[in-house]
Design a protein around this motif. Structure first.
Motif, mmCIF file in Angstrom:
data_model
loop_
_atom_site.group_PDB
_atom_site.id
_atom_site.type_symbol
_atom_site.label_atom_id
_atom_site.label_comp_id
_atom_site.label_asym_id
_atom_site.label_seq_id
_atom_site.Cartn_x
_atom_site.Cartn_y
_atom_site.Cartn_z
ATOM 1 N N UNK A 172 0.838 -1.202 0.000
ATOM 2 C CA UNK A 172 0.000 0.000 0.000
ATOM 3 C C UNK A 172 0.869 1.247 0.000
ATOM 4 N N UNK A 173 0.938 1.952 -1.152
ATOM 5 C CA UNK A 173 1.782 3.148 -1.219
ATOM 6 C C UNK A 173 1.282 4.293 -0.340
ATOM 7 N N UNK A 174 0.021 4.232 0.096
ATOM 8 C CA UNK A 174 -0.553 5.294 0.910
ATOM 9 C C UNK A 174 -0.629 4.934 2.383
ATOM 10 N N UNK A 175 0.007 3.821 2.754
ATOM 11 C CA UNK A 175 -0.125 3.401 4.144
ATOM 12 C C UNK A 175 0.497 4.428 5.100
ATOM 13 N N UNK A 176 -0.100 4.527 6.259
ATOM 14 C CA UNK A 176 0.431 5.413 7.299
ATOM 15 C C UNK A 176 1.552 4.701 8.037
ATOM 16 N N UNK A 177 2.374 5.480 8.689
ATOM 17 C CA UNK A 177 3.439 4.913 9.513
ATOM 18 C C UNK A 177 2.827 4.040 10.602
ATOM 19 N N UNK A 178 3.468 2.950 10.942
ATOM 20 C CA UNK A 178 2.990 2.075 12.003
ATOM 21 C C UNK A 178 3.490 2.506 13.373
ATOM 22 N N UNK A 179 4.277 3.574 13.423
ATOM 23 C CA UNK A 179 4.797 4.092 14.689
ATOM 24 C C UNK A 179 3.917 5.232 15.159
#
Length: 179
Positions: A172-179
């Motif tokens: 997913x190129x639009x994924x948000x940071x997981x941190x």
């Protein structure tokens, strides 16, 4: 069989796809081995790009691949740059992070990469033997700068645990940071 042929066969046999070589003609890539290339593999739902020659053909070297949801010539540019850095600057290994300098997709926050064990691929894909030694295959995962910072502060295992516990959507190129 040459290293180039051996590496190409490893990726093609595993991905069951005919590769297309992708070359860049600009930049300082003349410093790379003359036979260096990035191969593009179209799979059912993804595109895979793999280096052939990042190791310089040296024993116990490293080759890298990246997976994208669609054809992405910027991935080719990043693999050329990564290889140039590896061969003329600092040697890269599993667990290292790199700064792409720009996002992999326009409008994406994924502007860094993390060299990981290739968990998404079949057993045995992580390395291959050629005449002169064993070559490691690293998965270049696009990440955000905050994920890179998290790895620096907490270590490789913590980042990989975070990715697993939060089901990293690496395509997913639009994924948000997981941190």
């Amino acid at each position: 069989m040459s290293f180039e042929q051996c590496a190409k066969a490893h990726f093609a046999d595993h991905w069951k796809a005919v590769p297309q070589p992708r070359q860049l003609s600009t930049g300082r890539f003349y410093e790379l081995p003359s036979w260096f290339s990035v191969l593009e593999f179209q799979r059912k739902h993804t595109w895979c790009y793999a280096t052939i020659g990042m190791s310089g053909g040296e024993p116990d070297g490293i080759e890298t691949f990246i997976v994208t949801p669609n054809q992405n010539l910027r991935a080719v540019e990043f693999l050329y740059s990564l290889t140039h850095f590896h061969l003329t600057g600092s040697r890269l290994e599993l667990g290292h992070t790199v700064n792409f300098g720009k996002e992999l997709w326009d409008g994406s926050s994924l502007d860094h990469g993390f060299l990981s064990f290739p968990y998404v691929e079949a057993v045995g894909f992580d390395s291959f033997d050629c005449d002169n030694g064993r070559t490691t295959v690293a998965w270049l995962i696009p990440i955000t700068s905050t994920e890179r910072d998290y790895k620096k502060e907490n270590g490789v295992e913590a980042l990989e645990t975070l990715f697993e516990s939060r089901s990293l959507d690496y395509l997913n190129p639009s994924r948000a940071s997981l941190v």
